[in-house]
Design an enzyme around this catalytic site. Structure first.
Site, PDB file in Angstrom:
ATOM      1  N   ASN A 158       0.767  -1.287   0.206  1.00 53.30           N
ATOM      2  CA  ASN A 158       0.036   0.127  -0.038  1.00 53.30           C
ATOM      3  C   ASN A 158       0.793   1.319   0.094  1.00 53.30           C
ATOM      4  OD1 ASN A 158       0.594   0.715   3.095  1.00 53.30           O
ATOM      5  ND2 ASN A 158      -0.259  -1.142   3.088  1.00 53.30           N
ATOM      6  N   ASP A 207      -4.692  -6.028   5.253  1.00 47.61           N
ATOM      7  CA  ASP A 207      -5.788  -6.708   5.763  1.00 47.61           C
ATOM      8  C   ASP A 207      -6.026  -8.415   5.173  1.00 47.61           C
ATOM      9  OD1 ASP A 207      -6.547  -4.969   7.616  1.00 47.61           O
ATOM     10  OD2 ASP A 207      -7.825  -4.026   6.059  1.00 47.61           O
ATOM     11  N   LYS A 216     -10.635  -2.733  19.073  1.00 48.81           N
ATOM     12  CA  LYS A 216      -9.492  -3.363  19.346  1.00 48.81           C
ATOM     13  C   LYS A 216      -8.846  -3.114  20.633  1.00 48.81           C
ATOM     14  CE  LYS A 216      -8.276  -2.400  14.376  1.00 48.81           C
ATOM     15  NZ  LYS A 216      -7.364  -2.956  13.373  1.00 48.81           N
TER      16      LYS A 216
HETATM   17  N1  CTP Z   1      -3.724  -3.295  12.225  1.00 48.17           N
HETATM   18  C1  CTP Z   1      -3.097  -4.299  12.867  1.00 48.17           C
HETATM   19  N2  CTP Z   1      -3.128  -5.666  12.199  1.00 48.17           N
HETATM   20  C2  CTP Z   1      -3.761  -5.818  11.044  1.00 48.17           C
HETATM   21  C3  CTP Z   1      -4.587  -4.710  10.565  1.00 48.17           C
HETATM   22  C4  CTP Z   1      -4.447  -3.374  11.208  1.00 48.17           C
HETATM   23  O1  CTP Z   1      -2.599  -4.325  13.738  1.00 48.17           O
HETATM   24  N3  CTP Z   1      -3.696  -6.853  10.624  1.00 48.17           N
HETATM   25  C5  CTP Z   1      -3.614  -1.981  12.963  1.00 48.17           C
HETATM   26  C6  CTP Z   1      -2.863  -0.885  12.324  1.00 48.17           C
HETATM   27  O2  CTP Z   1      -1.399  -0.885  12.509  1.00 48.17           O
HETATM   28  C7  CTP Z   1      -3.582   0.374  12.629  1.00 48.17           C
HETATM   29  C8  CTP Z   1      -4.837  -0.101  12.992  1.00 48.17           C
HETATM   30  O3  CTP Z   1      -4.826  -1.466  13.054  1.00 48.17           O
HETATM   31  O4  CTP Z   1      -3.018   0.865  13.890  1.00 48.17           O
HETATM   32  C9  CTP Z   1      -5.666   0.201  11.536  1.00 48.17           C
HETATM   33  O5  CTP Z   1      -6.901  -0.433  11.779  1.00 48.17           O
HETATM   34  P1  CTP Z   1      -7.459  -1.368  10.624  1.00 48.17           P
HETATM   35  O6  CTP Z   1      -8.745  -2.098  10.915  1.00 48.17           O
HETATM   36  O7  CTP Z   1      -6.508  -2.093   9.696  1.00 48.17           O
HETATM   37  O8  CTP Z   1      -7.934  -0.376   9.495  1.00 48.17           O
HETATM   38  P2  CTP Z   1      -8.292  -0.300   7.891  1.00 48.17           P
HETATM   39  O9  CTP Z   1      -7.955  -1.642   7.597  1.00 48.17           O
HETATM   40  O10 CTP Z   1      -7.903   0.692   7.421  1.00 48.17           O
HETATM   41  O11 CTP Z   1      -9.997  -0.306   8.578  1.00 48.17           O
HETATM   42  P3  CTP Z   1     -11.040  -0.990   7.793  1.00 48.17           P
HETATM   43  O12 CTP Z   1     -10.754  -1.705   6.592  1.00 48.17           O
HETATM   44  O13 CTP Z   1     -11.946  -1.761   8.919  1.00 48.17           O
HETATM   45  O14 CTP Z   1     -11.897   0.502   7.290  1.00 48.17           O
END
Ligand code: CTP
Length: 402
Positions: free
Chosen positions: A209, A278, A340
């Site tokens: 990303n 994700d 979280k």
């Molecule tokens: N995070 C994490 N582990 C993952 C994904 C995200 O620790 N596998 C952490 C990131 O480092 C950040 C926060 O979670 O601190 C972001 O949340 P996240 O749910 O990943 O955000 P998005 O993907 O942008 O959210 P969404 O897809 O739910 O809109």
């Protein structure tokens, strides 16, 4: 700020009268102040006023060398612990951004290696003009720190943003800056994750990303400056490791999960600024995939949510998550805080100018577990990092000197 040497550069706008009060406040706070003025500034208030308030010579003319054994602008530039440009006009900001040195003030600013702080004051439309915004961005990149103008009645008759920040506030910010040497995070371990993850498809292809890692690196650096032992878990190798920071190299979300889960018990604070994928490919190939007729279907599986998993640990450290959104910022940030079990979520709207991934600035809002919401203005990523750490220290009562 007892004994700190501050060079106040006064440039020509109606707010010069406030610079006189600022000189007085800085002197009262214990600083040694010298003043340099542009010709335009002298049209508003005479140098004699600043001389009387600072009890020092005032510098207005590059060619007026007061001491034959010294070159005044170099001597002043070297003397200063901090250079403060207040008020800073649009013209002065433009000159500074373009390296123009055509008078005592601009030449001294170009010659100094001290931190340069800029307190703009101008008409609201001038402040919003793209040329001024661009010049401010450039100065951020050069490491200048800005003291945002306040909103209110402007001398030109408009109501809006452009008023020089109050002398008391500027003095307090400078006092904070010199006080931060107290190292409120000493003895603490801070684990920071930064940048994107890299999800391998085959030896030549991967999913990633647009995160640059700059925000996380700034947090790591500022935390180290505040005395913390910093562990920086990142895939980014383009940026130099900040001084005093231990960098741990990872690639994928799975790597980051393993590393963070293995280290979090050492940490008092975990700051998860990384943009973790994700989803990751279910299968990775050791050989380069050859193209086939027809579409390619890539099967992806959810990665483990590291922050969420940390939030579920009974011995969890103070947890800070990030939320990069394009809409519904507050709603999504609050949902993340809850889901979280984080202690703080730092949210930014990545579609806003100045808050994107690759730049050197950010505009964030901090949401805390106690319900507090702190909206920060456009700041350099380093200043944003300092403010985030300051909020954490305040919450944890580690004696951050406010
Ligand atoms: N995070 C994490 N582990 C993952 C994904 C995200 O620790 N596998 C952490 C990131 O480092 C950040 C926060 O979670 O601190 C972001 O949340 P996240 O749910 O990943 O955000 P998005 O993907 O942008 O959210 P969404 O897809 O739910 O809109």
């Amino acid at each position: 700020m007892l004994g700190k040497k501050i060079l106040l550069c006064v440039t020509g706008g109606i707010a010069v009268y406030k610079a006189a009060a600022l000189t007085s406040k800085l002197v009262q706070a214990g600083a040694e102040v010298k003043v340099a003025m542009t010709k335009s500034a002298c049209q508003f208030v005479t140098p004699l006023t600043f001389q009387a308030l600072s009890r020092n010579d005032v510098y207005t003319d590059i060619f007026e060398e007061k001491q034959p054994d010294k070159i005044a602008h170099i001597d002043l530039a070297d003397w200063a612990d901090l250079v403060l440009v207040a008020p800073a006009t649009a013209n002065m900001i433009g000159k500074m951004a373009n390296g123009i040195a055509d008078d005592m003030v601009t030449t001294t600013i170009l010659a100094t290696t001290a931190p340069v702080w800029v307190a703009p004051a101008m008409n609201v439309h001038m402040y919003d003009h793209p040329a001024v915004r661009r010049n401010i961005e450039i100065l951020y990149e050069y490491g200048c720190r800005f003291i945002e103008p306040g909103e209110g009645h402007l001398a030109c008759g408009y109501v809006g943003k452009g008023r020089l920040e109050e002398p008391e506030k500027i003095t307090a910010l400078i006092a904070d800056y010199f006080d931060s040497g107290t190292k409120p995070l000493s003895g603490k371990t801070v684990l920071v994750t930064a940048g994107p993850t890299i999800e391998k498809i085959d030896p030549v292809r991967y999913l990633t990303n647009r995160s640059s890692g700059k925000m996380g690196f700034a947090i790591a650096e500022e935390a180290a400056k505040m005395g913390a032992h910093v562990l920086l878990v990142t895939s980014v190798d383009r940026l130099p490791a900040p001084a005093g920071v231990e960098r741990l190299k990872v690639q994928s979300a799975a790597d980051m999960y393993e590393t963070v889960m293995g280290l979090y018990k050492q940490a008092d604070i975990v700051i998860k600024s990384a943009a973790v994928a994700d989803y990751a490919p279910v299968h990775t190939s050791d050989r380069k995939l050859k193209k086939q007729p027809g579409p390619l279907v890539l099967e992806l599986a959810r990665t483990k949510d590291i922050l969420k998993e940390l939030g579920e640990q009974p011995d969890k450290p103070y947890l800070v998550g990030f939320a990069a959104e394009t809409d519904h910022l507050e709603q999504y940030a609050l949902e993340k805080l809850e889901k979280k079990r984080a202690d703080m979520i730092v949210a930014n709207n990545v579609s806003h100018e100045g808050a994107g991934f690759a730049g050197d600035t950010n505009i964030v809002t901090i949401f805390k577990r106690d319900g507090a919401k702190i909206e920060l203005p456009l700041l350099s990523k380093h200043e944003t990092a300092r403010r985030i750490l300051q909020e954490i220290c305040t919450t944890l009562e580690m004696g951050w000197a406010k």
